[in-house]
Write a protein that holds these residues in place. Structure first.
Motif, PDB file in Angstrom:
ATOM      1  N   ASN A   1      -4.479 -16.026  -2.530  1.00  0.00           N
ATOM      2  CA  ASN A   1      -4.959 -14.802  -1.896  1.00  0.00           C
ATOM      3  C   ASN A   1      -3.960 -13.675  -2.070  1.00  0.00           C
ATOM      4  OD1 ASN A   1      -7.192 -16.212  -1.124  1.00  0.00           O
ATOM      5  ND2 ASN A   1      -6.631 -16.395   1.024  1.00  0.00           N
TER       6      ASN A   1
ATOM      7  N   SER B   1      -4.255 -12.418  -5.580  1.00  0.00           N
ATOM      8  CA  SER B   1      -5.499 -11.647  -5.738  1.00  0.00           C
ATOM      9  C   SER B   1      -5.359 -10.235  -5.199  1.00  0.00           C
ATOM     10  CB  SER B   1      -6.644 -12.299  -4.965  1.00  0.00           C
ATOM     11  OG  SER B   1      -6.812 -13.605  -5.373  1.00  0.00           O
ATOM     12  N   ILE B   2      -4.778 -10.142  -4.012  1.00  0.00           N
ATOM     13  CA  ILE B   2      -4.618  -8.825  -3.379  1.00  0.00           C
ATOM     14  C   ILE B   2      -3.709  -7.946  -4.242  1.00  0.00           C
ATOM     15  CG2 ILE B   2      -3.572  -7.661  -1.386  1.00  0.00           C
ATOM     16  CD1 ILE B   2      -4.591 -10.127   0.301  1.00  0.00           C
TER      17      ILE B   2
ATOM     18  N   ASP C   1       0.814  -1.219   0.000  1.00  0.00           N
ATOM     19  CA  ASP C   1       0.000   0.000   0.000  1.00  0.00           C
ATOM     20  C   ASP C   1       0.849   1.271   0.000  1.00  0.00           C
ATOM     21  OD1 ASP C   1       0.922  -0.448   2.521  1.00  0.00           O
ATOM     22  OD2 ASP C   1      -0.968  -0.101   3.542  1.00  0.00           O
TER      23      ASP C   1
ATOM     24  N   LYS D   1      -5.758  -2.013   5.672  1.00  0.00           N
ATOM     25  CA  LYS D   1      -4.563  -1.392   5.087  1.00  0.00           C
ATOM     26  C   LYS D   1      -4.057  -0.256   5.983  1.00  0.00           C
ATOM     27  CE  LYS D   1      -5.009   0.596   0.883  1.00  0.00           C
ATOM     28  NZ  LYS D   1      -5.234   0.527  -0.582  1.00  0.00           N
TER      29      LYS D   1
ATOM     30  N   LEU E   1     -15.223  -1.056  -4.107  1.00  0.00           N
ATOM     31  CA  LEU E   1     -14.388  -1.165  -2.908  1.00  0.00           C
ATOM     32  C   LEU E   1     -13.384  -0.028  -2.813  1.00  0.00           C
ATOM     33  CD1 LEU E   1     -13.350  -2.669  -0.418  1.00  0.00           C
ATOM     34  CD2 LEU E   1     -12.076  -4.194  -1.932  1.00  0.00           C
TER      35      LEU E   1
ATOM     36  N   ILE F   1       3.085  -7.847   1.478  1.00  0.00           N
ATOM     37  CA  ILE F   1       1.694  -7.627   1.883  1.00  0.00           C
ATOM     38  C   ILE F   1       1.668  -7.868   3.384  1.00  0.00           C
ATOM     39  CG2 ILE F   1      -0.726  -8.290   1.581  1.00  0.00           C
ATOM     40  CD1 ILE F   1       0.065  -9.519  -1.125  1.00  0.00           C
TER      41      ILE F   1
ATOM     42  N   TYR G   1      -7.800  -7.005   3.041  1.00  0.00           N
ATOM     43  CA  TYR G   1      -6.628  -6.173   2.756  1.00  0.00           C
ATOM     44  C   TYR G   1      -7.016  -4.699   2.742  1.00  0.00           C
ATOM     45  CZ  TYR G   1      -3.302  -3.664  -0.151  1.00  0.00           C
ATOM     46  OH  TYR G   1      -2.446  -2.719  -0.641  1.00  0.00           O
ATOM     47  N   GLU G   2      -8.063  -4.355   1.998  1.00  0.00           N
ATOM     48  CA  GLU G   2      -8.449  -2.944   1.848  1.00  0.00           C
ATOM     49  C   GLU G   2      -8.932  -2.362   3.171  1.00  0.00           C
ATOM     50  OE1 GLU G   2      -7.842  -0.168   0.263  1.00  0.00           O
ATOM     51  OE2 GLU G   2      -8.741  -0.689  -1.669  1.00  0.00           O
TER      52      GLU G   2
ATOM     53  N   LYS H   1      -6.484  -1.442  -9.686  1.00  0.00           N
ATOM     54  CA  LYS H   1      -7.516  -0.608  -9.056  1.00  0.00           C
ATOM     55  C   LYS H   1      -7.771   0.657  -9.871  1.00  0.00           C
ATOM     56  CE  LYS H   1      -6.708   0.991  -4.730  1.00  0.00           C
ATOM     57  NZ  LYS H   1      -6.517   0.792  -3.268  1.00  0.00           N
TER      58      LYS H   1
ATOM     59  N   TYR I   1      -5.553  -6.896  -7.403  1.00  0.00           N
ATOM     60  CA  TYR I   1      -6.533  -5.856  -7.061  1.00  0.00           C
ATOM     61  C   TYR I   1      -5.839  -4.500  -6.949  1.00  0.00           C
ATOM     62  CZ  TYR I   1      -9.277  -2.898  -3.977  1.00  0.00           C
ATOM     63  OH  TYR I   1      -9.920  -1.828  -3.416  1.00  0.00           O
ATOM     64  N   GLU I   2      -4.753  -4.444  -6.199  1.00  0.00           N
ATOM     65  CA  GLU I   2      -4.085  -3.161  -5.954  1.00  0.00           C
ATOM     66  C   GLU I   2      -3.476  -2.606  -7.246  1.00  0.00           C
ATOM     67  OE1 GLU I   2      -4.092  -0.406  -4.197  1.00  0.00           O
ATOM     68  OE2 GLU I   2      -3.345  -1.238  -2.303  1.00  0.00           O
TER      69      GLU I   2
ATOM     70  N   ILE J   1      -9.224  -9.788  -0.545  1.00  0.00           N
ATOM     71  CA  ILE J   1      -9.098  -8.433  -1.091  1.00  0.00           C
ATOM     72  C   ILE J   1      -9.809  -7.438  -0.168  1.00  0.00           C
ATOM     73  CG2 ILE J   1      -9.855  -6.940  -2.997  1.00  0.00           C
ATOM     74  CD1 ILE J   1      -9.380  -9.457  -4.849  1.00  0.00           C
TER      75      ILE J   1
END
Lengths: 238, 238
Positions: free
Chosen positions: A223, A226-227, A178, B234, B177, A210, B230-231, A234, A230-231, B227
């Motif tokens: 997982n 996936s994370i 992040d 974060k 999200l 992560i 995580y969000e 986004k 997603y990031e 996901i």
């Protein structure tokens, strides 16, 4: 016909949804479609028969071939197809899996990757066989949209890919996911389910962590992928 | 002893890591530890024996009980433990699973949830049995850190939880999200693997969409939960 083997030149799409997806995406690769006597004459079955007829693919009504399946599988339609080459696009964004070991994980990663718009997966050998019917089944048909390629080493992969930032995901990643700035062009690199990435991958790009609490050793590979997907995608998916 | 059944008042921790975790977190719940003749006399085995001795738990050297396992499982130590109640904390953040159906998925969700600091999972019945040894195994020991509770309806769950924003994750979620503002206190709600959440869940809070391309029908449940976790966590994990 017999149980799938890694060195076969064909594989199986097991189930109606997969067979339909295969006939839609790669009809030229299909050898034949089998329908079990227990299959209902429903709409999806008729669509499969119509597609097969249009592409002059043989439809065989026989129960015997279904003996290749494990007991657990509830499957009354399958297709046999020729394995094919679908090399990665050197200028696309990539997911790179180093020595993935689990067929189901790989299939789920394919599904999620396609869902987030990443159509190219590179595998650094040794890695699980991407044509294993269990991988294809776990991808829920996304496999047939995928470009994929095996490489003997990460250096070989880098020689194929165009210039781009590389992000190895590691438990001792130098920066948190992040906190990094996300470029438009990238490769996301993940290690084996049990071992992760070798420390040498720290030198291949911006290593990423992560963050999670140390009460668990690591996130599940799917997982984590996936994370990351997603990031990295986004706000870009319309 | 026999194969696990849902109505048994005991369950199994299969394997050295799980047995060690169980003996560490809930020694008072352990009935006995079994060691197979193929188990090496290694460090982790000696730690298990020492812990069992300290808590006066019987260690039985016998191969017979291992017949309860499926062929696939490579397991030479197991523990039998009493099922226990560990109700969710009404004021903590929660993951809520509505009718989860897959034992392995549930275990992986437990592992990821614990990893991101969410220790409380509510399950809206009917749902898979959380004490199934396959769930416990897939959680890789995180299960023993978890608080969990089954509810007959979502309304029953809401009556137990304190006041907080509720976020049902849905394919037709009203907001994406990455566009919602994340509160410190929350419940994240997810539907069944195949069916997702019923439309009524739109009325239970701020419905959320994890956007993906329509080439796949939906994300895998574990991946969606990961996901979201995580969000929502974060920057809060130190």
């Amino acid at each position: 016909m017999q149980k799938y083997k890694k060195n076969s030149d064909y594989s199986y799409a097991l189930g109606t949804e997969l067979t339909l997806q295969l006939l839609t995406d790669h009809p030229d690769r299909v050898r034949s479609v089998y329908i079990h006597s227990r299959q209902l004459d429903n709409e999806i079955c008729r669509r499969i028969e119509a597609l097969a007829q249009r592409h002059r693919i043989e439809v065989i009504r026989s129960d015997r071939i279904f003996n290749i399946l494990s007991d657990k599988e509830n499957c009354w339609i399958l297709a046999i197809f020729d394995k094919y080459q679908a090399d990665i696009d050197p200028v696309a964004n990539h997911v790179v899996l180093v020595n993935p070991a689990n067929t189901g994980n790989l299939g789920t990663i394919i599904r999620t990757s396609i869902g987030f718009g990443i159509r190219d997966i590179a595998i650094i050998s040794p890695g699980v066989d991407i044509f294993d019917p269990r991988t294809i089944r776990a991808s829920m048909g996304a496999f047939f949209q995928l470009r994929f390629q095996y490489f003997d080493s990460f250096a070989d992969y880098l020689a194929k890919a165009d210039s781009r930032p590389v992000f190895p995901f590691m438990l001792d990643g130098a920066r948190q996911l992040d906190e990094i700035s996300i470029p438009d062009h990238f490769s996301l690199v993940f290690g084996n389910e049990a071992r992760g990435l070798d420390p040498i991958y720290q030198t291949y790009g911006q290593s990423v962590l992560i963050r999670h609490y140390p009460v668990i050793d690591s996130l599940n590979l799917c997982n984590a992928v996936s994370i990351a997907l997603y990031e990295f995608t986004k706000g870009k998916i319309k």
